[in-house]
Every structure is written in C-alpha cells, then in structure tokens.
Design a protein around this motif. Structure first.
Motif, mmCIF file in Angstrom:
data_model
loop_
_atom_site.group_PDB
_atom_site.id
_atom_site.type_symbol
_atom_site.label_atom_id
_atom_site.label_comp_id
_atom_site.label_asym_id
_atom_site.label_seq_id
_atom_site.Cartn_x
_atom_site.Cartn_y
_atom_site.Cartn_z
ATOM 1 N N HIS A 89 0.853 -1.206 0.000
ATOM 2 C CA HIS A 89 0.000 0.000 0.000
ATOM 3 C C HIS A 89 0.880 1.245 0.000
ATOM 4 O O HIS A 89 1.475 1.602 1.023
ATOM 5 C CB HIS A 89 -0.927 0.035 1.218
ATOM 6 C CG HIS A 89 -1.796 1.269 1.267
ATOM 7 N ND1 HIS A 89 -3.164 1.223 1.254
ATOM 8 C CD2 HIS A 89 -1.477 2.594 1.301
ATOM 9 C CE1 HIS A 89 -3.653 2.450 1.294
ATOM 10 N NE2 HIS A 89 -2.641 3.309 1.321
ATOM 11 N N HIS A 91 1.701 5.049 -2.696
ATOM 12 C CA HIS A 91 1.187 5.906 -3.762
ATOM 13 C C HIS A 91 2.303 6.198 -4.751
ATOM 14 O O HIS A 91 3.211 6.973 -4.457
ATOM 15 C CB HIS A 91 0.581 7.170 -3.150
ATOM 16 C CG HIS A 91 -0.504 6.838 -2.167
ATOM 17 N ND1 HIS A 91 -1.814 6.682 -2.542
ATOM 18 C CD2 HIS A 91 -0.461 6.534 -0.848
ATOM 19 C CE1 HIS A 91 -2.542 6.332 -1.489
ATOM 20 N NE2 HIS A 91 -1.739 6.236 -0.446
ATOM 21 N N ALA A 258 -2.205 2.567 -4.216
ATOM 22 C CA ALA A 258 -3.475 2.695 -3.504
ATOM 23 C C ALA A 258 -4.355 3.809 -4.059
ATOM 24 O O ALA A 258 -4.710 4.754 -3.357
ATOM 25 C CB ALA A 258 -3.209 2.900 -2.018
ATOM 26 N N LYS A 316 -10.188 1.424 -4.902
ATOM 27 C CA LYS A 316 -9.810 1.996 -3.616
ATOM 28 C C LYS A 316 -10.874 2.996 -3.171
ATOM 29 O O LYS A 316 -11.243 3.895 -3.930
ATOM 30 C CB LYS A 316 -8.462 2.715 -3.765
ATOM 31 C CG LYS A 316 -8.090 3.638 -2.616
ATOM 32 C CD LYS A 316 -7.489 2.886 -1.446
ATOM 33 C CE LYS A 316 -7.213 3.797 -0.260
ATOM 34 N NZ LYS A 316 -6.283 4.887 -0.512
ATOM 35 N N ASP A 465 2.760 3.034 2.983
ATOM 36 C CA ASP A 465 1.890 4.150 2.612
ATOM 37 C C ASP A 465 2.694 5.343 2.085
ATOM 38 O O ASP A 465 2.266 6.489 2.195
ATOM 39 C CB ASP A 465 1.004 4.580 3.794
ATOM 40 C CG ASP A 465 -0.246 5.321 3.344
ATOM 41 O OD1 ASP A 465 -0.531 5.340 2.129
ATOM 42 O OD2 ASP A 465 -0.944 5.888 4.200
HETATM 43 ZN ZN LIG Z 1 -2.530 5.489 1.411
#
Ligand SMILES: [Zn+2]
Length: 567
Positions: A89, A91, A258, A316, A465
């Motif tokens: 997960h 970006h 994500a 998502k 993340d």
């Molecule tokens: Zn995220």
C-alpha cells in the motif's frame, strides 16, 4: 509435493547429463543465504532462473549443475536473499512527485519548514505555486508558540511568501497547510456564522477571531488543491521515473498503488510497452472518480497474465481520515478532544454500492479505514455484499490500514476473509502520540493488533503508505519485529505481544502481499515455477541482532530474472 517432484527431477537430471545441462539456466544465483518463504523448503543456497522464472532451487553445488556456457553466474558471496519485496500500500506518483516538490518529511521544527519555503520562494517566479508535502507537527522536536486545534498557524509562512501561493500537504495526506495568498485565491477569508470553518467532509481551522490559520483538514484541502496548476505529462513521466528508481533501490519488486486514475494507468502502460517498468504494478482504481469506475465496470478487470507487470482489478475507497489530524472515524470520542469522533470521508452508501457492484464483476474492493467506526462500517457493508453474492468466494476484499479496530470486529477479518493491508512503520511513527488520541485501553485492545488479526486467520500485508512514510521496507520490517520507534524506544516495544516474528514479517512483505493481489501462485516465495523476483541484502536481516536491522542495505534487486538495481 511440487518440491518432492522437483528433487526427484533434479536427481534424475544429475544422473542423466554429465556434459552440461540440457536446459541451461539464464542465470544462477549461488553462495547465498536464501530465505524462500516456502514452508516446505525454507532455506537454500542457490537458485537457477530461466526466462525470468525459477527453474531450480537447492545447494550451490546442485544449482551449478544448471549452468551452461551462456549462463550468467551471480555469486551472492554469502549475502542474504529473499523473495522480491511487495509494497502492499503506497502511492506511486506521490513517491515521484515528492521528489519533485519540497520534501518536508524530515523537517524537525516549524521554523525549518518556513525556511525551506523561503528558499523555494527565492528561486520561484512571482506568482508561482510553492508546493510540498510530508510535514507532521507531532514529529517536530519543539511546538510552535501558537497552536490552534493542535496545528501551527500560518503567520510566519505569510511573511516569507507574500506573492507566491503556498500549499503544503500533511504527511498523512489528510490535511494541508496554506499561506494567506493561497487562501485568498481560494476565497477563504474571515469566517463566522453558525458552524464556522466546517465544510462538507472537512474543516477550515480558524483561530478565536474567526481567521483561517492556514490548516485545512480532509476535503477542505480541495478548496486550495484544485487551484494548484495541473501536472504536465512531462512532469508525470519524470515523477514515475523517479518513483521506479526509488523502488528498485529499496528492494521493491511489486507495488500496490493505492488509488489512481486512468492517466496513471496509461502512463504505467506506456512505460511497460517501452520496457521501462522495472517494478510490477497493481493499481487500484481511485473511488474518487465515479465515472472511472463506471467505465471499468463496463470493460471488466485487466489482469496481466502474460507479463504480470500491470494489473487493474481493484477499487480503492477512502472512508475516513487519519489519527494525526483527528480525522479517523471513531466509535467513541477522541481522548484528547472530547465531543469529537472524526468523520467518514465518503457516504457509507458508496461502500455498499461499490462492493455489491464490483464483487460479481470480479473486482476487489480496498477500503481505507483507520478508526474503529470506519473499520466496523466497512466490515458490515462487505458482509452484506458477500451475503448477496455467495458464489464469489474468492473476493479478497481488503481494509487498508485497519489501524484501530473494535475488539468485536477483530475476528471478523479472519471469518470473512478480509485482508488487513497494514503498514508496520505507522506503529513506530505514530504510536508515541496515538495514545493521546485514543487513550491506553483502546490502544491495547485494538490498535496495530497484528498478532490478534493473524490469529483470527486474517492475512496481514505490510508496506509504508509512501509518501506518508519513506518507501524503505527495512524500517517497516524493523517496526514489525520490534514495535519500537526508529530511535529504539521503548525497550521492549509497544504492546510487545503483538510483535511479528521475522518469518511473519518477511511473509507479510512477500507471499501475503502476493495473495492480496491474487498472485501467490506466481510470486511471493522462491519456488520452482514462480517468478524470479529477488531482494538481496548486505547482511542477514533474518538473524542480525535487533538493533542492527536498521543498518541493513539492499544490495541487489532482481525482477523477472533481471538485475534492476545493484549497489
Ligand atoms: Zn494510502
């Protein structure tokens, strides 16, 4: 089973061809300490690779038998190799843009943030936007003198940038900080009225006099974000190139993005066609664009069964905020802000609608949920969707972050087969102050409860993340097994019974990540017939003393048999 067969085959080949192998490997990796994440054969020394796939595993002597005249021999010289790491997960474009914008992740004080902006203003043309991301007021070593609702205020920022609008995203992605110029352009002025500062799904934080302080939470950020000039295609290519470079340097061979739109999918596809995609991509469709989802419902999932480089089969949804800015949606009040429980960031009916529509079409749903209320609401809605579609047994629906869960809901992950896509590094960074938000009982009962979830039978994946945290998997691995901050505190870790073993942490970063994208038969462990995706470390991350783990460096990254990074 497969292994027994393979060993028999190996023995047979060993006997039958004394003058070089009949089917020589393209590469052999020898003299390693190789953790396979294959329970039936957990540790080997060497691997043979053919056409990007694992042809044989075994001892160095066994694998050397597969080397022919044209075989490339890669001597691991005693280094440690694992299956290629899977970031479950983060970006993708955010990682790249982070490199193109002001990186505020390592800023230690508010004054330092202001200084960085001042430097950028000097280089900018009048009127240019100054953008950045990664700041986090709870990570600063000293608090600014003036704070409103737990955040700094923008007077100093206004002083250094009078004519350049400034827009700086919070590390969590759930808040932003703008100067007066940017607020003025967005039409945000002194606000008063019945519920001053509140906008749908967010807040413009105001001081006692009703003046905006520059901090915007959740969807209030859009008021300014929409004014920031669109990214150009050239800049996007530059960002993707930088992101891929960062990933291979950090040992990542597969990446779960994500939430992106068609522009990113098209760009990644372009890179794939040009042979520039060095990391396998699993892109979730962003739920922020309903028309995008409609389009994909029509055409159905795109599953890359040929190259396994770009798959789009999941959606998502962003269901609540983060604990830092108190946007996570809780069942009870914030411990440090009575009367406040955060909020959902999209109507829960959307989770129902998307789940019920996506499931029979073969799409996976991945919902962001931090607070216990958000987790509960999503589990309820997933459960209803599963009940309506009993034939869809292999749904692999996920909850992203699953950070704080009501004790009653923990076993539901295992029972329902919902994957908890967690990021261990958040524990290291956030746990020291998260207790202020939740209080001790809720922290112990349900925050970052990796073991409780795994014992419920849930699959727990790992990641960072990024760009919320750096994409480096080593700190997250360290957090997984120690539950300490990166400074090594507290001595035994936070809620030590929830630590992962190193084997569990490695699995969460490999085979479990592969499972979360329906690819566990293709990758995630070092077994014959699987992809030759490997991460090589300069020291034995599985055995070095705990305090040495953070010093580990990635020495080599191999994707589909190709060395995509070498230190
Ligand atoms: Zn995220």
């Amino acid at each position: 089973m497969r292994n027994t067969y393979f060993l028999a085959l190996l023995a047979f080949i060993g006997f039958s061809c004394s003058s070089g192998p009949e089917n020589p490997a393209d590469q052999v990796f020898i003299n390693g300490i190789i953790y396979t994440v294959d329970e039936s054969n957990p540790k080997v020394e060497a691997v043979a690779v053919k056409d990007g796939m694992i042809q044989a595993v075994g001892t160095t002597a066994e694998i050397q038998e597969w080397a022919g005249e044209t075989t490339e021999v890669i001597d691991l010289e005693g280094k440690t190799m694992t299956p290629g790491l899977i970031e479950s997960h983060a970006h993708l474009m955010g990682i790249g843009y982070n490199k193109l914008e002001l990186d505020l992740m390592y800023v230690k004080t508010y004054d330092e943030l202001v200084e960085k902006v001042a430097e950028a203003v000097e280089k900018a043309q009048p009127g240019d936007w100054i953008t950045g991301r990664g700041w986090h007021q709870d990570k600063w070593i000293e608090k600014p003198e003036k704070m409103v609702k737990g955040f700094q205020t923008n007077e100093k920022l206004n002083e250094v940038s009078k004519d350049n609008p400034v827009f700086l995203r919070h590390a969590s992605g759930h808040a932003s900080f703008a100067n007066a110029k940017a607020l003025e352009m967005a039409g945000i002025a002194n606000l008063s009225g019945e519920r001053p500062g509140e906008v749908e799904g967010g807040e413009i934080i105001l001081d006692d006099l009703g003046n905006p302080t520059g901090v915007l939470t959740e969807r209030a950020s859009n008021l300014v974000a929409r004014l920031v000039p669109e990214e150009t295609p050239e800049r996007a290519e530059e960002a993707l190139t930088l992101a891929l470079q960062e990933l291979v340097e950090k040992g990542i061979t597969s990446f779960h993005d994500a939430g992106s739109g068609q522009d990113v999918i098209d760009l990644v596809e372009k890179f794939k066609n040009e042979g520039k995609l060095t990391v396998r991509q699993y892109i979730m469709l962003t739920g922020r664009q309903p028309e995008l989802l409609e389009e994909w419902y029509q055409k159905g999932p795109m599953i890359d069964t040929a190259d396994h480089l770009l798959t789009v089969r999941s959606i998502k949804l962003n269901c609540d905020g983060a604990l830092g800015p108190r946007g996570a949606w809780l069942l009870e009040d914030y411990y440090d802000r009575p009367g406040h429980r955060g909020h959902e960031t999209l109507p829960m009916s959307v989770v129902t609608e998307v789940s019920e529509k996506a499931l029979p079409l073969g799409f996976q749903v991945c919902s962001h949920a931090i607070g216990d209320r958000a987790n509960q609401e999503i589990l309820d809605r997933y459960e209803a969707a599963f009940a309506k579609n009993p034939e869809a047994t292999d749904h692999r629906f996920r909850i992203e972050h699953a950070q704080h869960i009501h004790p009653d809901d923990i076993p539901r992950f295992g029972e329902m087969g919902v994957i908890a896509a967690m990021q261990a590094i958040h524990l290291s960074s956030d746990r020291p102050w998260a207790i202020d938000r939740l209080g001790e009982k809720r922290i112990i009962d349900g925050a970052y409860v990796w073991q409780k979830l795994m014992k419920s039978g849930a699959v727990v994946t790992n990641g960072t993340d990024a760009p919320v945290e750096p994409v480096d998997p080593i700190p997250s691995f360290y957090a997984s097994v120690t539950r300490k901050t990166l400074e090594g505190t507290p001595e035994n870790g936070y809620e030590a019974d929830q630590k992962m073993t190193r084997e569990e942490a490695l699995k969460s970063y490999t085979l479990d990540g592969a499972y979360a994208e329906f690819e566990e038969d293709f990758k995630g462990s070092i077994e014959v017939g699987k992809a030759a995706d490997f991460t090589v470390f300069d020291q034995n991350i599985m055995e070095v003393p705990e305090e040495e783990i953070l010093k580990t460096k990635v020495a080599m990254t191999v994707m589909g048999g190709k060395v995509v990074f070498k230190r």
